[in-house]
Design an enzyme around this catalytic site. Structure first.
Site, mmCIF file in Angstrom:
data_model
loop_
_atom_site.group_PDB
_atom_site.id
_atom_site.type_symbol
_atom_site.label_atom_id
_atom_site.label_comp_id
_atom_site.label_asym_id
_atom_site.label_seq_id
_atom_site.Cartn_x
_atom_site.Cartn_y
_atom_site.Cartn_z
ATOM 1 N N ARG A 61 57.180 80.828 83.931
ATOM 2 C CA ARG A 61 55.884 81.080 83.292
ATOM 3 C C ARG A 61 55.044 82.048 84.124
ATOM 4 O O ARG A 61 54.380 82.940 83.579
ATOM 5 C CB ARG A 61 55.137 79.755 83.101
ATOM 6 C CG ARG A 61 53.846 79.892 82.321
ATOM 7 C CD ARG A 61 53.345 78.531 81.857
ATOM 8 N NE ARG A 61 52.105 78.672 81.097
ATOM 9 C CZ ARG A 61 50.927 78.199 81.496
ATOM 10 N NH1 ARG A 61 50.825 77.542 82.651
ATOM 11 N NH2 ARG A 61 49.864 78.372 80.761
ATOM 12 N N HIS A 65 53.671 85.571 82.666
ATOM 13 C CA HIS A 65 52.246 85.917 82.679
ATOM 14 C C HIS A 65 51.969 87.130 83.559
ATOM 15 O O HIS A 65 51.060 87.914 83.263
ATOM 16 C CB HIS A 65 51.418 84.722 83.159
ATOM 17 C CG HIS A 65 51.233 83.676 82.109
ATOM 18 N ND1 HIS A 65 50.076 82.918 82.012
ATOM 19 C CD2 HIS A 65 52.037 83.240 81.112
ATOM 20 C CE1 HIS A 65 50.193 82.068 80.997
ATOM 21 N NE2 HIS A 65 51.374 82.243 80.443
ATOM 22 N N VAL A 69 50.623 91.567 82.165
ATOM 23 C CA VAL A 69 49.382 92.196 82.633
ATOM 24 C C VAL A 69 49.740 93.305 83.618
ATOM 25 O O VAL A 69 50.149 93.043 84.742
ATOM 26 C CB VAL A 69 48.449 91.164 83.304
ATOM 27 C CG1 VAL A 69 47.153 91.830 83.759
ATOM 28 C CG2 VAL A 69 48.155 90.009 82.352
ATOM 29 N N GLY A 71 52.299 95.001 83.834
ATOM 30 C CA GLY A 71 53.707 95.039 84.203
ATOM 31 C C GLY A 71 54.053 94.044 85.301
ATOM 32 O O GLY A 71 53.184 93.334 85.831
ATOM 33 N N ASN A 93 45.707 81.580 82.880
ATOM 34 C CA ASN A 93 46.442 81.277 84.109
ATOM 35 C C ASN A 93 45.951 80.044 84.852
ATOM 36 O O ASN A 93 46.519 79.692 85.899
ATOM 37 C CB ASN A 93 46.394 82.488 85.051
ATOM 38 C CG ASN A 93 47.132 83.682 84.492
ATOM 39 O OD1 ASN A 93 48.153 83.533 83.825
ATOM 40 N ND2 ASN A 93 46.614 84.867 84.749
ATOM 41 N N HIS A 190 60.810 77.531 76.398
ATOM 42 C CA HIS A 190 60.131 76.254 76.170
ATOM 43 C C HIS A 190 61.136 75.131 75.920
ATOM 44 O O HIS A 190 60.747 74.047 75.512
ATOM 45 C CB HIS A 190 59.159 76.374 74.997
ATOM 46 C CG HIS A 190 57.925 77.156 75.318
ATOM 47 N ND1 HIS A 190 57.004 77.545 74.371
ATOM 48 C CD2 HIS A 190 57.456 77.636 76.502
ATOM 49 C CE1 HIS A 190 56.027 78.220 74.952
ATOM 50 N NE2 HIS A 190 56.277 78.284 76.251
ATOM 51 N N ASP A 242 60.154 70.219 74.885
ATOM 52 C CA ASP A 242 61.370 69.883 74.145
ATOM 53 C C ASP A 242 61.555 68.373 74.220
ATOM 54 O O ASP A 242 61.953 67.846 75.261
ATOM 55 C CB ASP A 242 62.575 70.607 74.764
ATOM 56 C CG ASP A 242 63.906 70.246 74.117
ATOM 57 O OD1 ASP A 242 63.921 69.362 73.233
ATOM 58 O OD2 ASP A 242 64.922 70.846 74.495
ATOM 59 N N THR A 245 65.719 67.181 75.033
ATOM 60 C CA THR A 245 66.281 67.357 76.389
ATOM 61 C C THR A 245 65.234 68.080 77.230
ATOM 62 O O THR A 245 65.344 69.280 77.469
ATOM 63 C CB THR A 245 67.598 68.161 76.355
ATOM 64 O OG1 THR A 245 67.380 69.396 75.625
ATOM 65 C CG2 THR A 245 68.709 67.381 75.681
#
Length: 324
Positions: A61, A65, A69, A71, A93, A190, A242, A245
């Site tokens: 993540r 993120h 922004v 690159g 963030n 996710h 999820d 699992t």
């Protein structure tokens, strides 16, 4: 020269320039300067995962993120300073985490290859290793990024939000040079990790001001989520992205979408938005884990190629939290 010849020459020149911009990243970039880079990163993240099963989801993540922004330049890792308004303090963030592990990796690398490996490459490598460690695919991470000397807190509006529509998310991916296949594949991250109640509680009680829950939510799943996130409850409570699992990297995320069990609005809309080109891609990945894995690996490389600093641009930070 004919008009056609001018156009052809321009296309060739554009292709050469574009090719060179990404050609500076290479899976063998550190082969001579820091040949053990992958094993050093692996040792640190494997230890970290023993203490925190969620570290893989956290670091991928951070990578995501950061890349959206300016690159993939590790600008997200910078703390506040006299001339730095940290991206960490921007709303998208505030719930990012895993930064101490990145610092541990950097310390370990500085001990064996001082001043060589960038923080931007550390995040990319750690993401790949942790996806693989949790049962997902492996891929050759393209390396050679350098670290920014600035942050862009205002630019964090480019980060997709879990409260946005599929059209809004798609535009943000398009603006970053990514397509619908990348969108669906990268959303597949996710398949592990957690999300705070505050990111999806609007779906459970009063969706879009209707006074009713989101109709794209399976009713049994809805009741389970309401128990986790009661109306007016603690918005920081975590739920599995999820439910089948939660800690493994697999394609169950996509079968969950088919069963109306996507946790975030932006997850479920990939499958439940009438006429969307993402529906057939969800079906593809639900039917074939190998197809998802292959595509996810390619999309991670595509994302990692978003505007990297290379050559003499930027710097190699000695501490990922501060500029040199």
């Amino acid at each position: 020269m004919s008009t056609f010849s001018y156009v052809a020459a321009a296309i060739v020149l554009f292709t050469i320039v574009l090719g060179n911009s990404n050609a500076q990243l290479s899976s063998t970039f550190y082969d001579t300067t820091c040949p053990n880079v992958s094993s050093v990163v692996r040792n640190v993240v494997e230890q970290a995962q023993q203490n925190d099963i969620r570290i893989g989801a956290k670091l991928i993540r951070v990578h995501f993120h950061d890349c959206f922004v300016n690159g993939c330049d590790a600008s997200l890792l910078l703390d506040d300073a006299d001339d730095i308004d940290s991206e960490k303090n921007a709303t998208p963030n505030l719930s990012t985490a895993g930064y101490p592990v990145i610092d541990d990796i950097k310390t370990a690398l500085e001990n064996v290859c001082p001043g060589v490996v960038s923080c931007a490459d550390i995040v990319a490598l750690a993401s790949q290793i942790l996806v693989s460690e949790n049962g997902g695919p492996t891929w050759e991470v393209q390396l050679g990024r350098r670290d920014s000397r600035t942050a862009n807190r205002a630019g964090t509006t480019a980060i997709p939000s879990p409260l946005e529509t599929l059209a809004q998310i798609t535009k943000k991916f398009t603006d970053a040079g990514l397509d619908s296949t990348d969108l669906v594949a990268l959303s597949g991250a996710h398949t592990f990790g957690r999300a705070q109640c505050s990111t999806f509680v609007h779906r459970l009680y009063n969706f879009s001001g209707t006074g009713n829950p989101d109709p794209s939510l399976d009713t049994t799943y809805l009741e389970t989520l309401r128990q986790t996130c009661p109306e007016g409850g603690n918005g920081g409570t975590l739920a599995n992205l999820d439910p089948s699992t939660p800690n493994g990297f697999d394609n169950n995320y996509f079968t969950n979408l088919q069963n109306k069990q996507g946790l975030l609005q932006t997850d479920q809309e990939l499958f439940s938005t009438s006429g969307a080109d993402t529906i057939s891609i969800v079906d593809r990945f639900a039917n074939s884990q190998s197809d998802f894995f292959d595509t996810f690996a390619k999309s991670m490389i595509n994302m990692g190629n978003i505007k990297p600093l290379t050559g003499s641009d930027g710097e190699i930070r000695s501490d990922c939290k501060t500029v040199n």
